[in-house]
Design an enzyme around this catalytic site. Structure first.
Site, short mmCIF file in Angstrom:
data_model
loop_
_atom_site.label_atom_id
_atom_site.label_comp_id
_atom_site.label_asym_id
_atom_site.label_seq_id
_atom_site.Cartn_x
_atom_site.Cartn_y
_atom_site.Cartn_z
N ASP A 14 0.80 -1.22 0.00
CA ASP A 14 0.00 0.00 0.00
C ASP A 14 0.84 1.27 0.00
O ASP A 14 0.57 2.19 -0.76
CB ASP A 14 -0.95 0.01 1.20
N ARG A 95 2.77 4.69 16.82
CA ARG A 95 2.35 5.80 15.95
C ARG A 95 2.86 7.17 16.40
O ARG A 95 3.35 7.93 15.58
CB ARG A 95 0.83 5.81 15.77
N ASP A 124 -5.42 3.65 13.84
CA ASP A 124 -4.11 4.22 13.53
C ASP A 124 -4.20 5.58 12.83
O ASP A 124 -3.37 6.45 13.05
CB ASP A 124 -3.30 3.22 12.69
N SER A 175 -3.70 -8.71 7.98
CA SER A 175 -3.10 -7.39 8.13
C SER A 175 -2.26 -7.46 9.41
O SER A 175 -2.77 -7.76 10.48
CB SER A 175 -4.20 -6.35 8.26
N1 ARG Z 1 -6.26 -3.06 16.88
C1 ARG Z 1 -4.93 -2.73 17.24
C2 ARG Z 1 -4.84 -1.27 17.57
O1 ARG Z 1 -5.69 -0.53 17.21
C3 ARG Z 1 -3.93 -3.16 16.21
C4 ARG Z 1 -3.86 -2.34 14.97
C5 ARG Z 1 -2.92 -2.96 14.01
N2 ARG Z 1 -2.70 -2.12 12.86
C6 ARG Z 1 -2.64 -2.57 11.64
N3 ARG Z 1 -2.47 -1.68 10.70
N4 ARG Z 1 -2.76 -3.84 11.35
O2 ARG Z 1 -3.91 -0.84 18.20
#
Ligand code: ARG
Length: 398
Positions: A14, A95, A124, A175
């Site tokens: 991506d 992040r 995110d 993912s």
């Molecule tokens: N659900 C988790 C969170 O919000 C993991 C997110 C994982 N991110 C991803 N782009 N796969 O912190």
């Protein structure tokens, strides 16, 4: 003058496709920024080169492993940070650090726009943009996957149409986000919440049901910071990395849960965070030994709130900063050793030792040497129960 977009670059499909796409769509130059948070996998040089091959004008790799460990993982450890009592926040912690490095790259290379690959359904995007709003409110944001409604299929088509140097055939159904603090796996067959995770979902942890010899480790903390393993002085990164390997070998730290996202969705998440879970277990127990009762009780609520703020993307917020100050104060006596056994999917504390201990053998013992004056308990108990006793008598009359 052409605008410059600073892109948070992972090296995956991506964000690779995002480079030529943004260049065209925004009529801009793209600066790719990849941040090494101890995610392992592909080497960072290959990632740096791929960004150039996709058409970036600059490609930056930041080694932020020690910074991530010391300034993001350790504060989470001191807060015993587990969102919904289970998720060690590995993605949420990364992040704000990535944002920090995007902002410095924007300064260095004259970027005016920042870009990330998040969709509109996750946490995110919030973490990136709330972080940016706090650190660099003047920068604009574009999120191609969200703002131009991309799908994975479209991205693959785009990449193939332009002959971009990326592996598009490999059909990974999950993912995945991973770093030093752990690994998150979502989507694919896990979206049916009745389906159990198969072994191939995991890579930081071995199957805990396989028989092996237990491993024993002694973790030394100084004011809430793990500084030694089995007596060897290590950096924060080294402590976490070694415990990932050792606890991971025993399947410690697997989590399978349905989670409340900030955007209102409930989602199925599988995590593996062997080092984080072993360290939090040890740290909690050392707090049990060294933190005074009322402070310890109050801190549990603070820890939970801290975790929710960080989950919600508010790392750079006044409340988070104020809670950090309370947590730091509460760590002033959290020094000493914790011995634990790593085995069968669990990190179990078997011993504690601290010069700051509040555990007093002569008060606790039921054997000879008892210094606790039990005669004081009788009156204390009567007064302690008095308000309930009066209320119960009133209720009985009505
Ligand atoms: N659900 C988790 C969170 O919000 C993991 C997110 C994982 N991110 C991803 N782009 N796969 O912190």
């Amino acid at each position: 003058m052409t605008e410059r977009v600073v892109l948070a670059f992972s090296g995956g499909l991506d964000t690779s496709v995002a480079i030529p796409f943004l260049a065209e769509k925004m009529d801009a130059e793209v600066i790719a920024v990849a941040v090494d948070l101890g995610q392992g996998g592909e080497d960072m040089e290959a990632i740096q080169k791929r960004a150039m091959d996709c058409g970036a004008v600059e490609s930056v790799v930041v080694d932020a492993k020690e910074e991530f460990a010391a300034d993001f993982c350790l504060p989470a450890l001191r807060a015993n940070a587990l969102y919904m009592d289970r998720y060690p926040l590995l993605s949420a912690l990364s992040r704000p650090l990535i944002v920090k490095h995007l902002v410095s790259a924007a300064k260095q290379f004259g970027g005016t726009i920042v870009s990330h690959g998040c969709t509109g359904k996750g946490n995110d995007q919030v973490r990136f943009e709330a972080g940016l709003a706090a650190l660099a409110p003047g920068l604009k944001v574009v999120a191609p996957a969200r703002d131009f409604a991309w799908t994975r299929d479209k991205a693959i088509e785009y990449a193939e149409g332009r002959g971009l140097p990326i592996e598009t055939s490999r059909k990974n159904p999950f993912s995945i986000d991973q770093n030093l603090w752990g690994r998150a796996i979502e989507t694919g067959f896990l979206e049916d919440i009745w389906n159990g995770p198969t072994e191939d979902v995991y890579s930081y942890t071995a199957d805990p049901s396989v028989a092996r010899e237990p491993d024993e480790v002694v973790i030394t903390f100084e004011e809430g910071v793990p500084v030694r393993l089995d007596g060897r002085a290590l950096t924060p990164y080294q402590v976490i990395d070694e415990l990932n390997t050792r606890a991971g070998a025993h399947g410690v730290g697997r989590v399978d849960m349905v989670e409340d996202r900030l955007v209102g969705i409930k989602s199925r998440e599988v995590y593996e965070a062997p080092g984080a879970v072993a360290l939090i277990t040890a740290h909690m127990e050392l707090e049990n030994v060294t933190v005074e009762r009322d402070l310890a009780r109050f801190k549990r609520g603070v820890d939970q709130r801290w975790s929710e703020l960080v989950y919600d993307g508010l790392w750079y917020s006044p409340l988070k900063r104020a809670l950090d100050a309370l947590i730091a104060e509460a760590q002033s006596h959290v020094s000493g050793d914790i011995r634990m056994t790593l085995h069968g999917g669990r990190a179990t504390v078997t011993g504690r030792r601290s010069e700051r201990s509040l555990y007093d053998f002569s008060l606790a013992t039921y054997d000879t040497g008892d210094a606790f004056d039990q005669s004081l308990a009788k009156g204390f108990v009567q007064l302690f129960g008095l308000p309930s006793k009066i209320a119960a008598a009133r209720d009985a009359k009505r």
